[in-house]
Design a protein around this motif. Structure first.
Motif, short mmCIF file in Angstrom:
data_model
loop_
_atom_site.label_atom_id
_atom_site.label_comp_id
_atom_site.label_asym_id
_atom_site.label_seq_id
_atom_site.Cartn_x
_atom_site.Cartn_y
_atom_site.Cartn_z
N LEU A 1 50.60 41.02 41.08
CA LEU A 1 50.19 41.82 42.22
C LEU A 1 48.96 42.67 41.88
CD1 LEU A 1 50.86 42.61 45.14
CD2 LEU A 1 52.35 44.38 44.22
N ASP A 2 48.97 43.30 40.71
CA ASP A 2 47.82 44.09 40.27
C ASP A 2 46.57 43.22 40.13
OD1 ASP A 2 49.46 46.32 40.19
OD2 ASP A 2 49.73 46.27 37.99
N ALA A 3 46.74 42.03 39.59
CA ALA A 3 45.61 41.12 39.42
C ALA A 3 45.06 40.68 40.78
CB ALA A 3 46.02 39.90 38.59
N LYS A 4 45.95 40.47 41.76
CA LYS A 4 45.50 40.11 43.11
C LYS A 4 44.69 41.24 43.73
CE LYS A 4 49.07 36.79 44.40
NZ LYS A 4 50.20 36.50 45.30
N ARG A 5 45.15 42.46 43.52
CA ARG A 5 44.41 43.62 44.04
C ARG A 5 43.03 43.71 43.40
NH1 ARG A 5 49.57 47.35 43.49
NH2 ARG A 5 50.54 46.93 45.49
N GLU A 6 42.98 43.45 42.12
CA GLU A 6 41.69 43.49 41.40
C GLU A 6 40.75 42.42 41.95
OE1 GLU A 6 38.89 44.92 38.62
OE2 GLU A 6 40.69 45.79 39.48
N VAL A 7 41.26 41.23 42.22
CA VAL A 7 40.43 40.16 42.78
C VAL A 7 39.90 40.60 44.15
CG1 VAL A 7 40.48 37.82 43.76
CG2 VAL A 7 41.46 38.24 41.51
N SER A 8 40.75 41.20 44.97
CA SER A 8 40.32 41.67 46.29
C SER A 8 39.23 42.74 46.17
CB SER A 8 41.50 42.24 47.07
OG SER A 8 42.44 41.24 47.34
N ARG A 9 39.42 43.65 45.23
CA ARG A 9 38.43 44.72 45.03
C ARG A 9 37.10 44.13 44.57
NH1 ARG A 9 36.23 47.83 41.30
NH2 ARG A 9 37.34 46.96 39.51
N ARG A 10 37.17 43.18 43.65
CA ARG A 10 35.94 42.55 43.14
C ARG A 10 35.24 41.74 44.24
NH1 ARG A 10 34.77 43.45 37.40
NH2 ARG A 10 36.63 44.55 36.73
N GLN A 11 36.04 41.11 45.12
CA GLN A 11 35.45 40.36 46.23
C GLN A 11 34.73 41.31 47.18
OE1 GLN A 11 35.52 36.81 46.79
NE2 GLN A 11 33.91 37.50 48.20
N ALA A 12 35.33 42.47 47.44
CA ALA A 12 34.68 43.47 48.29
C ALA A 12 33.39 43.97 47.65
CB ALA A 12 35.64 44.63 48.55
N ASP A 13 33.40 44.19 46.33
CA ASP A 13 32.19 44.61 45.63
C ASP A 13 31.09 43.55 45.76
OD1 ASP A 13 33.46 46.91 44.83
OD2 ASP A 13 33.81 46.25 42.75
N LEU A 14 31.47 42.28 45.63
CA LEU A 14 30.51 41.20 45.77
C LEU A 14 29.94 41.16 47.19
CD1 LEU A 14 28.99 38.68 44.81
CD2 LEU A 14 31.06 37.35 45.34
N ASN A 15 30.80 41.28 48.17
CA ASN A 15 30.34 41.27 49.56
C ASN A 15 29.35 42.40 49.82
OD1 ASN A 15 32.02 39.09 49.98
ND2 ASN A 15 33.62 40.28 50.99
N LYS A 16 29.64 43.57 49.26
CA LYS A 16 28.76 44.73 49.43
C LYS A 16 27.40 44.46 48.77
CE LYS A 16 28.76 49.72 48.62
NZ LYS A 16 29.52 50.85 48.03
N ALA A 17 27.43 43.89 47.56
CA ALA A 17 26.18 43.57 46.86
C ALA A 17 25.39 42.51 47.62
CB ALA A 17 26.49 43.10 45.44
N MET A 18 26.09 41.56 48.21
CA MET A 18 25.40 40.51 48.96
C MET A 18 24.74 41.08 50.22
SD MET A 18 28.01 37.32 48.44
CE MET A 18 26.97 36.04 49.14
N SER A 19 25.40 42.05 50.84
CA SER A 19 24.82 42.64 52.05
C SER A 19 23.56 43.43 51.72
CB SER A 19 25.84 43.53 52.76
OG SER A 19 26.10 44.70 52.00
N LYS A 20 23.49 43.98 50.51
CA LYS A 20 22.29 44.72 50.09
C LYS A 20 21.19 43.77 49.60
CE LYS A 20 24.54 49.06 49.03
NZ LYS A 20 24.77 50.10 48.04
#
Length: 139
Positions: A83-102
């Motif tokens: 569960l913790d690893a899934k949360r980390e993947v979600s957080r990292r995906q959000a970080d990537l999406n944010k970087a892509m938008s910039k």
């Protein structure tokens, strides 16, 4: 006479193949039993290498395992790690999406690498969970 030699050959093949079939049917231990087997193997390796300090440490670990290991708790702990690893993947995906938008290529590459690393960790934790879960056949 030819019949007897064929019968003998067939019987011999049957006896030689029996251990192979028996080995295929033996289930892999899971949970505490798997950990116990792993530590026992390490103890045997330490004995063979003459490493008494490592052997003593492993004996202590085995004693603690025998006293404290509970398959249900082990599965719950591993489920939490997944569960913790899934949360980390979600957080990292959000970080990537944010970087892509910039649109910053350097940050995008960095975030992609971090996401791949987190996905690998998630996969590893899921594999560990599969190993500690008791087989449905055992119930």
């Amino acid at each position: 006479m030819k019949f007897l030699s064929s019968l003998f050959a067939f019987t011999a093949c049957g006896f030689l193949a029996a251990p192979v079939f028996a080995a295929e049917q033996a289930p892999e231990p899971s949970g505490c039993a798997a950990k116990r087997q792993d530590i026992t193997t390490q103890i045997e390796n330490a004995k063979a290498a003459g490493n008494t300090e490592q052997q003593a440490g492993l004996q202590k670990a085995l004693s603690e395992l025998n006293a404290n290991c509970n398959d249900v708790d082990l599965v719950k702990q591993q489920e939490q790690k997944v569960l913790d690893a899934k949360r980390e993947v979600s957080r990292r995906q959000a970080d990537l999406n944010k970087a892509m938008s910039k649109g910053d290529p350097e940050k995008i590459d960095k975030r992609k690498d971090k996401l791949a690393e987190s996905r690998k960790e998630l996969q590893d934790e899921q594999e560990k969970l599969e190993k500690v879960q008791p087989d449905e056949d055992d119930e």
